[in-house]
Write a protein that holds these residues in place. Structure first.
Motif, PDB file in Angstrom:
ATOM      1  N   UNK A 168      -3.428   1.330 -20.371  1.00  0.00           N
ATOM      2  CA  UNK A 168      -3.955   2.647 -20.492  1.00  0.00           C
ATOM      3  C   UNK A 168      -2.795   3.773 -21.230  1.00  0.00           C
ATOM      4  N   UNK A 169      -1.699   3.525 -20.658  1.00  0.00           N
ATOM      5  CA  UNK A 169      -0.527   4.313 -20.770  1.00  0.00           C
ATOM      6  C   UNK A 169       0.182   3.782 -22.270  1.00  0.00           C
ATOM      7  N   UNK A 170       0.123   2.516 -22.469  1.00  0.00           N
ATOM      8  CA  UNK A 170       1.052   1.893 -23.667  1.00  0.00           C
ATOM      9  C   UNK A 170      -0.009   1.430 -24.905  1.00  0.00           C
ATOM     10  N   UNK A 171      -0.850   0.717 -24.548  1.00  0.00           N
ATOM     11  CA  UNK A 171      -1.610  -0.090 -25.610  1.00  0.00           C
ATOM     12  C   UNK A 171      -2.624   1.126 -26.072  1.00  0.00           C
ATOM     13  N   UNK A 172      -2.997   2.025 -25.185  1.00  0.00           N
ATOM     14  CA  UNK A 172      -4.342   2.985 -25.721  1.00  0.00           C
ATOM     15  C   UNK A 172      -3.646   4.273 -25.950  1.00  0.00           C
ATOM     16  N   UNK A 173      -3.073   4.971 -24.817  1.00  0.00           N
ATOM     17  CA  UNK A 173      -2.600   6.347 -25.034  1.00  0.00           C
ATOM     18  C   UNK A 173      -1.346   6.613 -26.036  1.00  0.00           C
ATOM     19  N   UNK A 174      -0.313   5.930 -25.803  1.00  0.00           N
ATOM     20  CA  UNK A 174       0.847   5.839 -26.633  1.00  0.00           C
ATOM     21  C   UNK A 174       0.331   5.600 -28.415  1.00  0.00           C
ATOM     22  N   UNK A 175      -0.387   4.503 -28.388  1.00  0.00           N
ATOM     23  CA  UNK A 175      -0.921   4.438 -29.775  1.00  0.00           C
ATOM     24  C   UNK A 175      -1.668   5.641 -30.335  1.00  0.00           C
ATOM     25  N   UNK A 176      -2.690   6.288 -29.436  1.00  0.00           N
ATOM     26  CA  UNK A 176      -3.324   7.283 -30.079  1.00  0.00           C
ATOM     27  C   UNK A 176      -2.327   8.449 -30.169  1.00  0.00           C
ATOM     28  N   UNK A 177      -1.301   8.676 -29.302  1.00  0.00           N
ATOM     29  CA  UNK A 177      -0.650   9.975 -29.673  1.00  0.00           C
ATOM     30  C   UNK A 177       0.318   9.889 -30.846  1.00  0.00           C
ATOM     31  N   UNK A 178       0.700   8.561 -31.117  1.00  0.00           N
ATOM     32  CA  UNK A 178       1.732   8.411 -32.178  1.00  0.00           C
ATOM     33  C   UNK A 178       0.944   8.417 -33.512  1.00  0.00           C
ATOM     34  N   UNK A 179      -0.485   7.971 -33.422  1.00  0.00           N
ATOM     35  CA  UNK A 179      -1.174   7.964 -34.577  1.00  0.00           C
ATOM     36  C   UNK A 179      -1.999   9.388 -34.852  1.00  0.00           C
ATOM     37  N   UNK A 180      -1.785  10.252 -33.677  1.00  0.00           N
ATOM     38  CA  UNK A 180      -2.359  11.576 -33.890  1.00  0.00           C
ATOM     39  C   UNK A 180      -1.216  12.514 -34.468  1.00  0.00           C
ATOM     40  N   UNK A 181       0.091  11.855 -34.419  1.00  0.00           N
ATOM     41  CA  UNK A 181       1.377  12.580 -35.022  1.00  0.00           C
ATOM     42  C   UNK A 181       1.333  12.129 -36.378  1.00  0.00           C
ATOM     43  N   UNK A 182       0.653  10.904 -36.854  1.00  0.00           N
ATOM     44  CA  UNK A 182       1.030  10.264 -38.078  1.00  0.00           C
ATOM     45  C   UNK A 182       0.174  11.226 -39.112  1.00  0.00           C
ATOM     46  N   UNK A 183      -0.976  11.988 -38.522  1.00  0.00           N
ATOM     47  CA  UNK A 183      -1.573  13.041 -39.356  1.00  0.00           C
ATOM     48  C   UNK A 183      -1.029  13.966 -39.870  1.00  0.00           C
ATOM     49  N   UNK A 184      -0.779  14.161 -41.093  1.00  0.00           N
ATOM     50  CA  UNK A 184       0.126  15.310 -41.417  1.00  0.00           C
ATOM     51  C   UNK A 184      -1.011  16.289 -42.489  1.00  0.00           C
ATOM     52  N   UNK A 185      -0.904  17.515 -41.799  1.00  0.00           N
ATOM     53  CA  UNK A 185      -1.667  18.537 -42.471  1.00  0.00           C
ATOM     54  C   UNK A 185      -0.834  19.490 -43.196  1.00  0.00           C
ATOM     55  N   UNK A 186      -1.306  20.296 -44.075  1.00  0.00           N
ATOM     56  CA  UNK A 186      -0.474  21.256 -44.730  1.00  0.00           C
ATOM     57  C   UNK A 186      -0.584  22.764 -43.757  1.00  0.00           C
TER      58      UNK A 186
END
Length: 247
Positions: free
Chosen positions: A57-75
């Motif tokens: 939950x913390x590594x495979x799912x949540x950390x993946x999720x939050x890193x991927x959220x931060x990957x979303x670049x908007x102006x």
């Protein structure tokens, strides 16, 4: 404002790759830790469930999720509400612990597998959309309901597969292959959920007051990877020690 004026999300390829890597490492670690669940009793069993649940939950799912959220670049400026972000991590860990505890109790069967997988999948879905709600920005989030349902379905199926793998696989080769597949499934759920979202500008919406930072995604990856590697190393050493005692 109509959706054709929505703010575009452009993903940082490095963080997308890192999100997949941490998901694979978290899945592999969780599979290794879950080996101890069926044969353990009492406090030892709950320690095994907790350890595997945190890794999944913390590594495979949540950390993946939050890193991927931060990957979303908007102006536009985007920060993250800290209580909601941390709450989403708790939801992911608790739902994975519940799924592992249910599927790993007594004799393994499909009824427990499906029940545990559905609870875990719904928890993962809740984690994702709680994490989305944590976004603070001058925009409103509008969802495509069909894609939201699709992301939930992917989460449930991926959870059922993860639980089956956790209690039916042995051996490094099988676990590594399964972790690679799980990484694809977890990332598929996340990016389907992101595809379901459109960000419509709203000057009245809050944009400040949360956590942010240009290197936050890489920092989370480094810390999570180090913790998972340490836990995995300790688990493997203990398995080797137990094997030598039996000899």
């Amino acid at each position: 404002m109509p959706l054709d004026h929505a703010i575009q999300c452009v993903h940082d390829p490095l963080l997308v790759i890192l999100s997949y890597v941490v998901s694979v490492l978290g899945s592999f670690t969780a599979l290794q830790l879950a080996i101890a669940i069926p044969g353990a009793t009492g406090a030892a069993r709950w320690r095994a469930v907790t350890a595997a649940g945190i890794a999944m939950g913390g590594g495979a799912i949540w950390a993946m999720h939050f890193i991927a959220m931060l990957a979303c670049r908007m102006n536009v400026e985007v920060t993250y509400d800290l209580p909601l972000t941390l709450g989403s991590a708790v939801v992911a860990v608790v739902s994975c612990m519940a799924g592992l505890a249910i599927a790993g109790t007594g004799v393994f069967n499909w009824g427990k597998l499906i029940l545990g997988g559905v609870l875990m999948g719904l928890g993962v879905t809740g984690m994702h959309y709680a994490g989305m709600a944590a976004m603070l920005m001058p925009a409103d989030t509008v969802y495509n309901s069909t894609l939201v349902v699709a992301s939930a379905a992917i989460a449930v199926v991926a959870s059922i597969v993860a639980l089956w793998l956790a209690f039916n696989l042995r051996g490094w080769g099988q676990m590594l292959g399964s972790a690679l597949v799980m990484g694809v499934a977890v990332c598929g759920m996340h990016y389907t959920g992101m595809l379901a979202a459109s960000f419509v500008p709203d000057k009245n919406a809050a944009a400040a007051g949360g956590v942010s930072g240009g290197y936050l995604g890489i920092g989370i990856f480094v810390v999570t990877t180090a913790l998972l590697a340490a836990v995995l190393t300790i688990s493997l050493l203990r398995q080797r020690q137990r094997a030598m005692v039996r000899i």
